[in-house]
Design a protein around this motif. Sequence first.
Motif, PDB file in Angstrom:
ATOM      1  N   UNK A 110       0.837  -1.273   0.096  1.00 13.08           N
ATOM      2  CA  UNK A 110       0.082  -0.030   0.085  1.00 13.08           C
ATOM      3  C   UNK A 110       0.898   1.207   0.219  1.00 13.08           C
ATOM      4  N   UNK A 111       2.116   1.340   0.769  1.00 17.70           N
ATOM      5  CA  UNK A 111       2.813   2.475   0.634  1.00 17.70           C
ATOM      6  C   UNK A 111       3.401   2.669  -0.641  1.00 17.70           C
ATOM      7  N   UNK A 157       3.369   0.081  -9.855  1.00 18.94           N
ATOM      8  CA  UNK A 157       2.455  -0.068 -11.006  1.00 18.94           C
ATOM      9  C   UNK A 157       2.646  -1.361 -11.516  1.00 18.94           C
ATOM     10  N   UNK A 158       3.436  -2.284 -11.190  1.00 21.01           N
ATOM     11  CA  UNK A 158       3.721  -3.744 -11.401  1.00 21.01           C
ATOM     12  C   UNK A 158       4.428  -4.416 -10.154  1.00 21.01           C
ATOM     13  N   UNK A 159       4.187  -5.548 -10.032  1.00 21.03           N
ATOM     14  CA  UNK A 159       4.910  -6.392  -9.164  1.00 21.03           C
ATOM     15  C   UNK A 159       5.635  -7.659  -9.868  1.00 21.03           C
ATOM     16  N   UNK A 160       6.889  -7.928  -9.268  1.00 24.57           N
ATOM     17  CA  UNK A 160       7.450  -9.204  -9.680  1.00 24.57           C
ATOM     18  C   UNK A 160       7.625 -10.396  -8.581  1.00 24.57           C
ATOM     19  N   UNK A 161       7.461 -11.446  -9.053  1.00 21.37           N
ATOM     20  CA  UNK A 161       7.867 -12.587  -7.991  1.00 21.37           C
ATOM     21  C   UNK A 161       8.110 -13.827  -8.992  1.00 21.37           C
ATOM     22  N   UNK A 162       8.145 -15.074  -8.160  1.00 17.12           N
ATOM     23  CA  UNK A 162       8.564 -16.388  -8.651  1.00 17.12           C
ATOM     24  C   UNK A 162       7.402 -17.059  -9.471  1.00 17.12           C
ATOM     25  N   UNK A 214      -5.877  -4.439  -1.571  1.00 18.43           N
ATOM     26  CA  UNK A 214      -7.091  -3.903  -2.364  1.00 18.43           C
ATOM     27  C   UNK A 214      -8.339  -3.793  -1.599  1.00 18.43           C
ATOM     28  N   UNK A 215      -8.420  -4.539  -0.501  1.00 20.19           N
ATOM     29  CA  UNK A 215      -9.601  -4.404   0.218  1.00 20.19           C
ATOM     30  C   UNK A 215      -9.897  -3.273   1.025  1.00 20.19           C
ATOM     31  N   UNK A 216     -10.999  -2.668   0.838  1.00 18.51           N
ATOM     32  CA  UNK A 216     -11.616  -1.596   1.437  1.00 18.51           C
ATOM     33  C   UNK A 216     -11.448  -1.471   3.061  1.00 18.51           C
ATOM     34  N   UNK A 217     -11.971  -2.852   3.277  1.00 21.33           N
ATOM     35  CA  UNK A 217     -12.019  -3.291   4.924  1.00 21.33           C
ATOM     36  C   UNK A 217     -10.855  -3.420   5.680  1.00 21.33           C
ATOM     37  N   UNK A 218      -9.705  -3.432   4.865  1.00 18.09           N
ATOM     38  CA  UNK A 218      -8.633  -3.748   5.661  1.00 18.09           C
ATOM     39  C   UNK A 218      -7.828  -2.436   6.110  1.00 18.09           C
ATOM     40  N   UNK A 219      -7.730  -1.985   7.185  1.00 23.52           N
ATOM     41  CA  UNK A 219      -7.387  -0.786   7.839  1.00 23.52           C
ATOM     42  C   UNK A 219      -8.226   0.189   7.124  1.00 23.52           C
ATOM     43  N   UNK A 220      -9.383   0.508   7.203  1.00 25.00           N
ATOM     44  CA  UNK A 220     -10.398   1.334   6.595  1.00 25.00           C
ATOM     45  C   UNK A 220      -9.640   2.706   6.670  1.00 25.00           C
ATOM     46  N   UNK A 221      -9.714   3.506   5.649  1.00 26.21           N
ATOM     47  CA  UNK A 221      -9.025   4.800   5.744  1.00 26.21           C
ATOM     48  C   UNK A 221      -7.634   4.963   4.993  1.00 26.21           C
ATOM     49  N   UNK A 260      -4.988  -0.488  -2.967  1.00 24.70           N
ATOM     50  CA  UNK A 260      -4.084  -0.734  -4.087  1.00 24.70           C
ATOM     51  C   UNK A 260      -5.068  -0.926  -5.040  1.00 24.70           C
ATOM     52  N   UNK A 261      -4.688  -0.612  -6.384  1.00 23.21           N
ATOM     53  CA  UNK A 261      -5.314  -0.625  -7.689  1.00 23.21           C
ATOM     54  C   UNK A 261      -5.224  -2.025  -8.278  1.00 23.21           C
ATOM     55  N   UNK A 262      -4.594  -2.281  -9.378  1.00 26.26           N
ATOM     56  CA  UNK A 262      -4.774  -3.527  -9.884  1.00 26.26           C
ATOM     57  C   UNK A 262      -3.362  -4.089 -10.447  1.00 26.26           C
ATOM     58  N   UNK A 263      -2.159  -3.836 -10.119  1.00 26.91           N
ATOM     59  CA  UNK A 263      -0.823  -3.937 -10.563  1.00 26.91           C
ATOM     60  C   UNK A 263      -0.759  -5.329 -11.140  1.00 26.91           C
ATOM     61  N   UNK A 264      -0.030  -5.570 -12.237  1.00 24.34           N
ATOM     62  CA  UNK A 264      -0.004  -6.707 -12.847  1.00 24.34           C
ATOM     63  C   UNK A 264       1.222  -7.547 -11.975  1.00 24.34           C
ATOM     64  N   UNK A 265       1.011  -8.625 -11.914  1.00 18.61           N
ATOM     65  CA  UNK A 265       2.198  -9.525 -11.233  1.00 18.61           C
ATOM     66  C   UNK A 265       2.780 -10.404 -12.178  1.00 18.61           C
ATOM     67  N   UNK A 266       4.077  -9.866 -12.402  1.00 22.79           N
ATOM     68  CA  UNK A 266       4.967 -10.656 -13.589  1.00 22.79           C
ATOM     69  C   UNK A 266       5.696 -11.963 -12.866  1.00 22.79           C
TER      70      UNK A 266
END
Length: 243
Positions: free
Chosen positions: A106-107, A111-116, A141-148, A152-158
């Motif tokens: 969240x911090x 724009x995109x994420x990378x992992x295995x 992405x969940x509005x109910x996790x630590x509201x306020x 996150x938007x919808x970054x691609x995970x490569x």
Amino acid sequence: MTNKTALVVSAHSADFVWRCGGAIALHAAKGYDVSVVCLSYGERGESAKLWKQEGMTLEGVKAARRKEAEAAAKALDVREILFFDLGDYPLRADRSARNDLVDVIRRVQPEFMLSHSLEDPYNTDHPYATRVALECRMVAQAWGHNPGEKILGAPQLYLFEPHQTEQCSWKPDTILDITEVWAKKRAAIECMEGQQHLWAYYQNVAENRANHFRRNSGGQAGGREAKYAEGFQSIFPRTVDEL
């Protein structure tokens, strides 16, 4: 105006170097702030050379791995590298660690994420890290996790390339030319003194992927020249205005 960002979730402290060091350096050169999270140091399973040194301890291995990773991150122009120190072989992330990763996602707002790859019978820490990354992406992405908080938007995970692709159900759909930053990736690779047996291997991978880049960009009918490249597999559909 703030820079665009990217986030790498690496199971062990060297994985980001071998598998996506070129992508990191290339995007840093384009103005991206790239953050790297190392879930573990790889101190138990990926540090054989260090363990062969007389009198070596677990903390000594961790310190050596951290030093190598920090040097590699500097060579790649990483903005920040974070070490979660969750242990390896096996890697395990509890609820607290997962919430910490959600906080990072969240911090950073990547724009995109990378992992295995999602499969790897040789090293189950690798797909485990990706499943943790996917879960934390979802929670971020969940509005109910630590509201306020800003969600996150919808970054691609490569998914970056595993060591033995045919055993890992990994099929690249994106090939990135890293020729202009190869010297930075090679410098980062050489920071990994505990795994020198992989230096030539991953240079060979980059050269082979460059062959595929040339072929898929037009080949002898006008394909773009590339000497080094990296391959990636995308998880989510990509939304585009043109192909």
